[in-house]
Design a protein around this motif. Structure first.
Motif: not given
Length: 481
Positions: A216-223, A229-238
């Motif tokens: 939840r803290s990594r969400i930059i904006a919800v339209a 999303l401010d994606k963390p390193a070490g994760t896959s987008v999709g």
């Protein structure tokens, strides 16, 4: 019906290999196989059995393990002869060796039952693999790889013989090539028929960092149409070919409480952090793809390099080979796509402390110890895979923690001319000599980083700045702000 399901599950799971026939028995009792599996998941301690490959159904195998011992198995007690099977979720603490099984269906039935029989895997485990997106199928078996055995080639010829294919109504109206296209299996009840191809990623690539993040803290904006999303390193987008469960799109969807899954609109490397746009609808997914094609999307990156770079535009050409490492050339080569980025600013910053590197699992790639690194602001002009990483390494300024490209940069610095496409490339007397040099150059590269490297997608905007978003502090500055 609930009591019947419980009774059926108890009977089916009471012992031995009868559990492998769970789906067929469920149908015989008039119960949905998925209902049995759901009960099985929630109430019954499962058992696992050693894998014994069925050579009559396996077309080809890419595996480092012939058993499922890497599926996190532990003995339940010294008095029991069978073992516990711990689920794919939560994520195990250890890393399993790669294992991919290629199968040809020998008899019709459910995909769950077929895989259980062919690979001697527990139904619960196969059900989890399907949930992860780790099982794929094609109506017609694709051509075996060059290293296939005679038996595997014979199996392929038998199931793809024109006289056999003519009898299969499921492929009428399709060319053989169309029928060989693979799709992800999404249901344990999916029907399979003789001649179909099944690929099972028995040990999916895992992303344990997903469980450490406050999403939840990594969400930059919800339209209305998208989420940034401010994606963390070490994760896959999709997600990956074998794991769509442990992805940014999945975890962001849950964090926001959405009932409709978020969809990816573009990618950044797993080891890169920063701004990613996820679509809330299929329509906006298409819209954003169009903006990327029309170059209406602008991306800025922060890169933490081991050496300084000059400001200005850097140009290379990338080998059109869809596999890492990505090789680039300073000289134009026909058929190699253009790679361009602009270094807008390069400033000296403190080298990340040992504590910070340990926190983000930044790998020590052999670069000499020093006090300072160089933070560069980059305007990405072309969006090629690994472009920034490969171009910076070619300039002897690899990104900190980049275990794939930094070793090659170190090797080239120690032995100028090692890179057959670099500034000090050698002249080759024949094509074979050059091919050998290319193979040797590829071998100088390391493995893909496990978590973080010095790269952040710090800003994304589109429609001439109408939509404009910034990521938070990059990991190397997070402890010093």
């Amino acid at each position: 019906m609930a009591s019947v399901t419980v009774a059926a599950a108890s009977m089916l799971l009471s012992g031995g290999y009868r559990s492998l026939r769970l789906t067929a028995a469920a149908r015989a009792l008039g119960i949905s196989p998925s209902a049995i599996i759901k009960h099985y998941n929630n109430h019954v301690p499962s058992r696992c059995y050693r894998s014994s490959h069925n050579s009559n159904t396996i077309l080809a195998v890419e595996t480092n393990s012939s058993t499922i011992d890497a599926a996190n198995l532990t003995a339940t007690s010294s008095s029991e002869s069978y073992q516990n099977y711990d689920r794919l979720l939560p994520c195990p603490s250890h890393k399993s060796p790669p294992r991919i099984e290629h199968l040809v269906v020998s008899e019709e039935g459910s995909v769950l039952e077929f895989i259980c029989k062919a690979l001697d895997l527990p139904p619960l485990y196969v059900s989890d693999l399907i949930q992860f997106g780790a099982v794929h199928y094609a109506l017609v078996c694709p051509k075996p790889p060059p290293n296939a055995t005679e038996e595997q080639i014979r199996t392929f010829k038998e199931v793809t013989d024109p006289s056999v294919l003519q009898k299969r109504t499921s492929i009428k109206g399709k060319t053989v090539r169309e029928a060989q296209k693979t799709f992800r299996i999404t249901s344990v009840d999916q029907f399979v028929e003789p001649g179909m191809y099944i690929r099972v990623h028995v040990h999916p690539k895992r992303f344990p960092r997903c469980y450490e993040i406050d999403w939840r803290s990594r969400i930059i904006a919800v339209a209305e149409s998208y989420v940034v999303l401010d994606k963390p390193a070490g994760t896959s987008v999709g997600g990956t070919t074998d794991n769509i469960e442990e992805s940014c799109a999945t975890f962001a969807t849950r964090a926001l409480g959405f009932t409709t899954p978020l969809m990816t609109t573009h990618q950044i490397d797993n080891c890169t952090e920063g701004c990613v746009v996820l679509a809330r609808t299929k329509e906006y997914c298409s819209v954003f793809h169009g903006k990327i094609r029309e170059k209406k999307v602008k991306k800025l990156y922060l890169a933490l390099a081991a050496s300084p770079l000059p400001t200005g535009i850097i140009t290379h050409y990338m080998r059109p080979y869809n596999m890492a490492p990505r090789l680039i050339s300073e000289d134009f080569i026909k058929g190699w796509p253009l790679c361009q980025l602009e270094v807008m600013e390069c400033r000296r910053v403190p080298w990340p402390t040992t504590f910070i590197q340990g926190k983000y699992c930044v790998e020590d790639c052999g670069w000499p110890s020093q006090d300072y690194a160089y933070e560069c602001t980059i305007n990405l002009l072309t969006g090629r895979t690994h472009q920034i990483r490969a171009q910076f390494a070619a300039y002897k300024a690899p990104l900190i923690g980049d275990s794939m490209y930094m070793p090659a940069a170190i090797a080239e610095m120690a032995n100028p001319g090692l890179n057959p496409f670099g500034k000090y490339k050698k002249d080759f007397s024949c094509e074979n000599e050059k091919e050998t040099a290319v193979i040797n150059w590829v071998a100088q590269h390391g493995k893909e980083p496990s978590v973080a490297i010095g790269l952040q997608a710090c800003q994304i905007s589109w429609d001439d700045g109408e939509h404009f978003y910034n990521a938070g502090l990059p990991w190397w500055r997070s402890e010093t702000a």
